[in-house]
Design an enzyme around this catalytic site. Structure first.
Site, short mmCIF file in Angstrom:
data_model
loop_
_atom_site.label_atom_id
_atom_site.label_comp_id
_atom_site.label_asym_id
_atom_site.label_seq_id
_atom_site.Cartn_x
_atom_site.Cartn_y
_atom_site.Cartn_z
N ARG A 186 4.24 -4.38 4.71
CA ARG A 186 3.40 -3.67 3.74
C ARG A 186 3.39 -2.18 4.05
O ARG A 186 3.23 -1.76 5.19
CB ARG A 186 1.98 -4.22 3.79
CG ARG A 186 1.00 -3.53 2.82
CD ARG A 186 0.16 -2.47 3.50
NE ARG A 186 -0.90 -1.94 2.63
CZ ARG A 186 -1.73 -0.97 2.97
NH1 ARG A 186 -1.65 -0.43 4.16
NH2 ARG A 186 -2.65 -0.53 2.11
N THR A 224 -7.50 5.36 8.64
CA THR A 224 -6.39 6.31 8.67
C THR A 224 -6.88 7.56 9.38
O THR A 224 -8.09 7.77 9.50
CB THR A 224 -5.96 6.68 7.23
OG1 THR A 224 -5.77 5.50 6.47
CG2 THR A 224 -4.68 7.49 7.21
N GLY A 263 -5.40 1.69 0.13
CA GLY A 263 -4.11 2.30 -0.14
C GLY A 263 -3.46 1.93 -1.45
O GLY A 263 -2.87 2.78 -2.13
N GLY A 275 -8.31 5.24 2.66
CA GLY A 275 -9.03 4.25 1.87
C GLY A 275 -8.16 3.08 1.47
O GLY A 275 -7.19 2.74 2.16
N GLY A 300 1.50 1.40 2.89
CA GLY A 300 0.35 1.93 2.17
C GLY A 300 0.62 3.29 1.56
O GLY A 300 1.76 3.71 1.38
N ASP A 301 -0.45 3.99 1.24
CA ASP A 301 -0.33 5.28 0.56
C ASP A 301 0.05 6.42 1.49
O ASP A 301 0.60 7.42 1.05
CB ASP A 301 -1.65 5.63 -0.14
CG ASP A 301 -2.81 5.74 0.85
OD1 ASP A 301 -3.07 4.75 1.56
OD2 ASP A 301 -3.45 6.80 0.92
#
Length: 306
Positions: free
Chosen positions: A202, A174, A228, A226, A204-205
């Site tokens: 998908r 990221t 997620g 990292g 992620g965070d």
């Protein structure tokens, strides 16, 4: 008041044993360019939001990092990108998920914040906002990088054999930036291509406020990188702000607890960059490395990997 800026190019670093001097120099150069892009804004009296946007755009333009032009591929061989921004002075935020086309997804996230009443958009409506904002688009050739394509093929072959790679560069990567400007305002921005061979759709965070991106003038601005799914379940970057607000912890203590205990003890490999209202910077990580850099007004910029 003085400014502060921190950036990261992801915790999914090349394993140290595989890093060559040439590659290492290229990563440091890319980080330095991103630091300069953001610091130039702050040096001229610009806002923290403008600074983090500029730094993340520079990282998205660099194929070495997993965002924008260097985004990894899904299991179907496509690229789906997530990005977010948050302004600490009023908690305005914008994010996008699963987009392909805009050269700088972080600019689209900011357009969502500034042009709509919403925080997060996906799909065709998100791309329509990009067109309304006259953001530049790229095609498949623009976003193609041979190393990312090769990593996808290798990952799919390993899956077919029932193997799982322990290379962090495949699991996460990221880019992000956090800044405090001379007015005392702070902001955060994050952008990613996600995980190599991730399932289509998908998310992620990164675009989830409080999981991968957060900013509030009263506490801190944070950008995460990292695993997620673990960052989401532990509300990672929001937890750092919560510990500062409710437990009275300083930035370094709060950040270390979340990264080195909450995340590390639950398969949450990765790290964060953060800046508080006083301009202090924290950059803890529990993985082998994290591409990162920082600068305070009046000091020389620093970049690091391991």
């Amino acid at each position: 008041m003085t400014y502060s800026l921190a950036i990261h190019g992801g915790a999914g670093t090349i394993l140290k044993v595989n890093m060559t001097p040439e590659k290492e120099a290229a990563y440091h150069a890319g980080l330095a360019r991103a630091l300069e892009a953001g610091e130039a804004v702050l040096r001229d009296g610009g806002s923290a939001m403008d600074a983090v946007t500029a730094s993340v755009c520079a990282l998205e333009d660099e194929p070495l990092f997993n965002a924008g032009r260097g985004a990894v591929y899904t299991s179907e061989g496509k690229q789906e990108m997530d990005a977010a921004v948050m302004d600490g002075k009023d908690r305005r935020a914008g994010s996008v998920a699963g987009v392909f086309g805009p050269k700088n997804p972080v600019k689209l996230a900011r357009a969502v914040m500034e042009r709509t009443e919403h925080v997060t958009l996906i799909g065709p409506n998100a791309l329509e906002i990009a067109r309304q904002a006259n953001l530049p688009f790229g095609d498949k050739d623009y976003f193609f990088t041979q190393s990312r394509w090769d990593a996808l093929q290798e990952t799919l072959e390993m899956r077919a054999r029932g193997e799982v790679s322990d290379d962090p560069a495949r699991r996460h990567g990221t880019v992000g930036a956090v800044a405090r400007d001379r007015e005392g305002n702070i902001a955060a921005a994050t952008s990613t291509g996600g995980m190599t061979a991730k399932a289509p759709g998908r998310v992620g965070d990164t675009p989830m406020i409080g999981a991968g991106t957060f900013a509030d003038n009263e506490t801190c601005a944070v950008s995460g990188t990292g695993h997620g799914e673990i960052f989401i379940r532990w509300n990672a970057v929001g937890e750092i702000a919560a510990r500062m607000r409710h437990a009275g912890e300083d930035l370094g203590t709060a950040a270390d607890h979340v990264v080195m205990q909450d995340l590390a003890n639950n398969d949450g490999s990765g790290g964060i960059i953060a800046v508080d209202a006083a301009g202090n910077i924290a950059m803890p990580f529990n993985s082998q490395g994290m591409y990162r850099g920082m600068v305070h007004e009046g000091s020389d910029p620093e970049t690091s990997i391991y």
